[in-house]
Design a protein around this motif. Structure first.
Motif, PDB file in Angstrom:
ATOM      1  N   ALA A  27       9.620 -19.107 -42.906  1.00 38.75           N
ATOM      2  CA  ALA A  27      10.828 -18.765 -42.166  1.00 38.75           C
ATOM      3  C   ALA A  27      12.040 -19.527 -42.699  1.00 38.75           C
ATOM      4  O   ALA A  27      11.908 -20.529 -43.390  1.00 38.75           O
ATOM      5  CB  ALA A  27      10.611 -19.067 -40.691  1.00 38.75           C
ATOM      6  N   ALA A  28      13.212 -19.036 -42.337  1.00 37.67           N
ATOM      7  CA  ALA A  28      14.476 -19.566 -42.869  1.00 37.67           C
ATOM      8  C   ALA A  28      14.662 -21.058 -42.620  1.00 37.67           C
ATOM      9  O   ALA A  28      15.274 -21.741 -43.428  1.00 37.67           O
ATOM     10  CB  ALA A  28      15.647 -18.793 -42.271  1.00 37.67           C
ATOM     11  N   ASN A  29      14.169 -21.569 -41.532  1.00 41.55           N
ATOM     12  CA  ASN A  29      14.391 -22.986 -41.235  1.00 41.55           C
ATOM     13  C   ASN A  29      13.142 -23.837 -41.461  1.00 41.55           C
ATOM     14  O   ASN A  29      12.960 -24.863 -40.827  1.00 41.55           O
ATOM     15  CB  ASN A  29      14.925 -23.158 -39.810  1.00 41.55           C
ATOM     16  CG  ASN A  29      15.761 -24.416 -39.698  1.00 41.55           C
ATOM     17  OD1 ASN A  29      16.337 -24.884 -40.675  1.00 41.55           O
ATOM     18  ND2 ASN A  29      15.829 -24.969 -38.502  1.00 41.55           N
ATOM     19  N   THR A  94      10.919 -30.611 -52.299  1.00 41.72           N
ATOM     20  CA  THR A  94      10.741 -29.896 -51.047  1.00 41.72           C
ATOM     21  C   THR A  94      12.060 -30.006 -50.296  1.00 41.72           C
ATOM     22  O   THR A  94      12.486 -31.103 -49.901  1.00 41.72           O
ATOM     23  CB  THR A  94       9.583 -30.482 -50.216  1.00 41.72           C
ATOM     24  OG1 THR A  94       8.394 -30.448 -51.014  1.00 41.72           O
ATOM     25  CG2 THR A  94       9.367 -29.673 -48.948  1.00 41.72           C
ATOM     26  N   PHE A  95      12.722 -28.875 -50.185  1.00 43.56           N
ATOM     27  CA  PHE A  95      14.018 -28.796 -49.509  1.00 43.56           C
ATOM     28  C   PHE A  95      13.806 -28.666 -48.002  1.00 43.56           C
ATOM     29  O   PHE A  95      12.765 -28.199 -47.550  1.00 43.56           O
ATOM     30  CB  PHE A  95      14.784 -27.557 -49.992  1.00 43.56           C
ATOM     31  CG  PHE A  95      15.153 -27.589 -51.444  1.00 43.56           C
ATOM     32  CD1 PHE A  95      16.406 -28.040 -51.848  1.00 43.56           C
ATOM     33  CD2 PHE A  95      14.263 -27.169 -52.410  1.00 43.56           C
ATOM     34  CE1 PHE A  95      16.743 -28.056 -53.187  1.00 43.56           C
ATOM     35  CE2 PHE A  95      14.599 -27.181 -53.757  1.00 43.56           C
ATOM     36  CZ  PHE A  95      15.840 -27.627 -54.145  1.00 43.56           C
ATOM     37  N   LYS A  96      14.817 -29.039 -47.265  1.00 43.56           N
ATOM     38  CA  LYS A  96      14.778 -28.916 -45.808  1.00 43.56           C
ATOM     39  C   LYS A  96      14.531 -27.458 -45.406  1.00 43.56           C
ATOM     40  O   LYS A  96      13.775 -27.176 -44.488  1.00 43.56           O
ATOM     41  CB  LYS A  96      16.094 -29.423 -45.223  1.00 43.56           C
ATOM     42  CG  LYS A  96      16.198 -29.357 -43.728  1.00 43.56           C
ATOM     43  CD  LYS A  96      17.421 -30.102 -43.252  1.00 43.56           C
ATOM     44  CE  LYS A  96      18.550 -29.145 -42.949  1.00 43.56           C
ATOM     45  NZ  LYS A  96      19.711 -29.833 -42.380  1.00 43.56           N
ATOM     46  N   ASN A  97      15.165 -26.531 -46.115  1.00 37.77           N
ATOM     47  CA  ASN A  97      14.990 -25.102 -45.852  1.00 37.77           C
ATOM     48  C   ASN A  97      15.494 -24.300 -47.047  1.00 37.77           C
ATOM     49  O   ASN A  97      16.036 -24.869 -48.001  1.00 37.77           O
ATOM     50  CB  ASN A  97      15.697 -24.680 -44.555  1.00 37.77           C
ATOM     51  CG  ASN A  97      17.174 -25.002 -44.564  1.00 37.77           C
ATOM     52  OD1 ASN A  97      17.874 -24.759 -45.551  1.00 37.77           O
ATOM     53  ND2 ASN A  97      17.673 -25.534 -43.461  1.00 37.77           N
ATOM     54  N   SER A  98      15.328 -22.995 -47.006  1.00 40.22           N
ATOM     55  CA  SER A  98      15.708 -22.154 -48.134  1.00 40.22           C
ATOM     56  C   SER A  98      17.214 -22.102 -48.350  1.00 40.22           C
ATOM     57  O   SER A  98      17.676 -21.936 -49.476  1.00 40.22           O
ATOM     58  CB  SER A  98      15.147 -20.737 -47.962  1.00 40.22           C
ATOM     59  OG  SER A  98      15.685 -20.138 -46.805  1.00 40.22           O
ATOM     60  N   THR A  99      17.991 -22.257 -47.301  1.00 44.66           N
ATOM     61  CA  THR A  99      19.448 -22.247 -47.450  1.00 44.66           C
ATOM     62  C   THR A  99      19.905 -23.430 -48.287  1.00 44.66           C
ATOM     63  O   THR A  99      20.715 -23.276 -49.210  1.00 44.66           O
ATOM     64  CB  THR A  99      20.140 -22.274 -46.064  1.00 44.66           C
ATOM     65  OG1 THR A  99      19.697 -21.148 -45.320  1.00 44.66           O
ATOM     66  CG2 THR A  99      21.645 -22.253 -46.198  1.00 44.66           C
TER      67      THR A  99
END
Length: 149
Positions: A27-29, A94-99
């Motif tokens: 998911a996005a977040n 590893t990013f916080k989220n895809s955005t």
């Protein structure tokens, strides 16, 4: 008749077209992982790593402090590979989220100037790091490990 036949063929082929490739990330977040591969000119691996650790790794660490990245891992293979498949370093972020993973960091230039006040040296060293780089590729990765029961 031709258009009906074309439509039928397209409908039959559509599931196969969409089934190709890795499953999408969550998911996005949710956390979003990306692997960055570096292949360096033979004999310049240590020089590349030294420059990477000096000039790029501190920028990555700042993103962890800011909460944009959850982790950064740097790896090198333990054994050698064939030249066509060789890579020297893999950096997994590893990013916080895809955005966060797909959006430019508006603070990047300011952070670079803060961390590297001698911009002339910084630019020269970054230029050298890319001069000895043969190839670089980025791969988004999805963890598909089944959940424990």
């Amino acid at each position: 008749m031709k258009s009906l036949l074309s439509t039928i063929v397209l409908l039959l082929a559509a599931p196969a077209l969409f089934a190709q490739g890795a499953p999408p990330q969550g998911a996005a977040n949710k956390p979003y992982a990306m692997e960055y591969y570096y292949k360096v000119q033979w004999g310049h691996q240590q020089e590349f790593l030294n420059l990477f650790l000096k000039n790029h790794y501190p920028l990555l660490q700042e993103r962890i402090k800011a909460g944009d990245f959850l982790s950064v891992k740097i790896e090198t293979p333990a054994n050698h590979m064939t030249e066509d498949s060789r890579w020297d370093y893999r950096v997994t972020i590893t990013f916080k989220n895809s955005t966060v993973a797909t959006t430019a960091n508006p603070a990047e230039e300011e952070t670079m100037k803060k961390l590297f006040p001698d911009q002339t040296t910084y630019q020269q060293e970054e230029k050298r790091r890319f001069e000895i780089l043969l190839a670089h590729w980025d791969i988004p990765v999805t963890d598909i490990t089944p959940a424990k029961k």
